[in-house]
Scaffold this motif. Structure first.
Motif, short mmCIF file in Angstrom:
data_model
loop_
_atom_site.label_atom_id
_atom_site.label_comp_id
_atom_site.label_asym_id
_atom_site.label_seq_id
_atom_site.Cartn_x
_atom_site.Cartn_y
_atom_site.Cartn_z
N GLY A 41 84.28 58.36 3.88
CA GLY A 41 84.28 59.52 4.63
C GLY A 41 83.56 59.67 5.60
O GLY A 41 82.66 58.61 5.68
N THR A 42 82.82 60.93 6.27
CA THR A 42 81.86 61.13 7.19
C THR A 42 80.61 60.53 6.89
O THR A 42 79.99 59.72 7.56
N CYS A 43 80.18 61.00 5.73
CA CYS A 43 78.84 60.63 5.16
C CYS A 43 78.63 59.09 5.22
O CYS A 43 77.64 58.88 5.52
N VAL A 44 79.58 58.37 4.63
CA VAL A 44 79.37 57.03 4.17
C VAL A 44 79.36 56.29 5.79
O VAL A 44 78.67 55.32 6.16
N ILE A 45 80.52 56.70 6.32
CA ILE A 45 80.97 55.84 7.52
C ILE A 45 80.23 56.24 8.79
O ILE A 45 79.88 55.28 9.37
N ARG A 46 80.21 57.46 8.93
CA ARG A 46 79.80 57.84 10.42
C ARG A 46 78.72 59.08 10.43
O ARG A 46 78.84 59.84 11.29
N ARG A 94 79.31 47.69 2.74
CA ARG A 94 79.20 47.52 1.47
C ARG A 94 79.64 48.75 0.73
O ARG A 94 80.08 48.90 -0.23
N LEU A 95 79.07 50.04 1.05
CA LEU A 95 79.06 51.03 0.41
C LEU A 95 80.72 51.64 0.61
O LEU A 95 81.02 52.27 -0.70
N SER A 96 81.48 51.42 1.31
CA SER A 96 82.59 51.75 1.44
C SER A 96 83.34 50.90 0.40
O SER A 96 84.22 51.52 -0.29
#
Length: 461
Positions: A41-46, A94-96
């Motif tokens: 989502g937004t937090c992790v990706i962008r 990595r987090l995704s």
């Protein structure tokens, strides 16, 4: 009894959607989750994660300047944009992957596809064309950056989403907006050596925050070298032969820059989801209207996170998702309390805030006392760094409950997490005063403010 393909179908694999899917699946439910972008989502990706890493990078420029006052010579320092950009992207990936692993581990079925709602209990995958039924549907699609399509040449500008993947760092940038995203990216670009201009309609940055914090941060941004243009908006953006942008402002000023960034807020991701056809009520901004249990007006459809436009923060989406899962799959009816949620702005100086602003407190209560201090942090003295910190307590009476805490200064986001516990617990100013200070720290100022500041030219009580 109707037979459904799934007990829960989640649309959107951001922080809220993933948490709800994992908890429901671990509770024994048959869960599917659909995401048409990378999981996270937004937090992790962008959003939060890459932005905070960019903030860390931008902080080094001031740290290198400060180091000289402590005897360090760092004249060798050189910044390389592709290294930062690519390292951040690697961490995001990595987090995704971890989010995906956690969903798999919980037993949720993952569909990498865009899902739309067909009716109260049916979801269709757009690319696959397959339709699935679910006893419960959870909408957790978040929001997206707003692009002002009414501005001529808007397509020549970027949004915060685009900023993470720029081919090269601009030499000059104009950022439209005065909210936390605009202020944070102004701090990032300025810290990375970009000539930065902020243009906004308001007279101070950070609308919605305490007035003293707004004034303090505004002044510190300007002192740091960021040019702030108030009472104006971008009217037009044009491309020059050199590849630069010429921005015309509503006040007639024309600025030549290398990049224009729109940071004018976010909008709920509901267009094209089919919610209206399913009878789900949306508000004027397109957000899903929900009750205290995150249930929409359609009994089988819920929504959590930014798509509801309540408090658009990642931890809030997670807590709403936890409450939903506890209520629907664990037999524990749970409502998330949206009062006294702390927030942070990762600008320079960073901001941490929880509870009522002074303005909100005075509108709601008669006997409000305000305690405020402004000082130079110890670390800044030898460094010759002029940046100051502001700390403020808003209380009910001289010894009553602490209604709000507002900090603008180094480590403010870290400090506000602990202060939020005290505010949420309803601790009083007397209890804060009874707490022994930790010296020498900036945080000790929070328990040492003994005299309220005058209000409306009256002597403090």
């Amino acid at each position: 009894m109707p037979h459904y393909n799934y007990d829960l179908f989640v649309i959107g694999a951001g922080s809220g959607g993933v948490r709800a899917a994992r908890l429901a699946a671990k509770a024994g439910a048959r869960v599917a989750i659909a995401e048409d972008d990378r999981i996270g989502g937004t937090c992790v990706i962008r959003g939060c994660v890459p932005k905070k890493l960019f903030v860390y990078a931008s902080d080094f420029s001031q740290a290198f300047r400060d180091a000289k006052g402590f005897g360090w010579s760092v004249d060798w320092a050189r910044f390389d944009w592709p290294t930062l950009r690519d390292n951040v992207e690697a961490e995001v990936s990595r987090l995704s992957g971890l989010y995906r692993k956690n969903l798999d581990g919980a037993g949720a079925t993952i569909f990498e596809d865009r899902a739309t709602v067909i009716d109260a209990n049916t979801v269709r995958l757009n690319r696959a064309g397959a339709a699935y039924t679910a006893e419960r549907i959870l909408v957790a699609t978040g929001g997206h950056t707003y692009r002002p399509t009414d501005i001529k040449g808007h397509e020549l500008g970027i949004t915060s989403t685009d900023a993470f993947k720029l081919d090269k760092l601009p030499t000059r940038i104009l950022i439209a907006g005065g909210g936390y995203i605009a202020v944070e990216f102004a701090t990032v670009f300025s810290g990375l050596g970009v000539e930065t201009t902020l243009v906004m309609r308001a007279d101070k940055v950070l609308r919605g925050f305490d007035a003293d914090v707004r004034a303090h941060v505004h002044a510190e941004l300007e002192q740091s070298g960021i040019k702030v243009v108030t009472g104006a908006t971008i009217r037009e953006v044009a491309e020059l032969a050199s590849g630069a942008r010429l921005a015309t402002l509503s006040n007639g000023v024309r600025l030549e820059v290398d990049q224009v960034m729109f940071a004018l807020g976010r909008q709920p991701n509901t267009p094209g989801l089919g919610l209206e056809a399913a009878g789900v009520k949306l508000n004027a901004r397109g957000a899903v209207e929900v009750d205290q249990f995150s249930r929409s007006n359609v009994p089988s459809i819920w929504a959590v996170g930014d798509v509801t436009d309540r408090i658009n923060l990642t931890p809030v989406a997670i807590r709403e998702a936890q409450a939903f899962a506890a209520t629907e799959f664990m037999g524990e009816p749970t409502m998330f309390d949206h009062a006294d949620v702390a927030s942070a702005v990762f600008c320079r100086p960073p901001v941490g805030a929880v509870g009522l602003t002074e303005e909100e407190a005075r509108a709601a209560h008669k006997d409000v006392r305000v305690y405020r201090t402004v000082f130079r942090p110890m670390k800044h003295i030898l460094a010759g760094n002029p940046q100051k910190s502001l700390m403020k307590l808003v209380t009910l009476g001289a010894k009553g409950r602490v209604l709000g805490v507002h900090i603008a200064g180094p480590e403010a986001p870290e400090l506000i997490q602990v202060a939020a516990i005290a505010v949420k617990a309803g601790l009083t100013k007397a209890q804060w005063d009874a707490t022994c200070a930790v010296h020498p720290t900036a945080a000790e100022e929070l328990v040492l403010m003994s005299e309220p500041v005058p209000h409306d030219n009256e002597a403090p009580a």
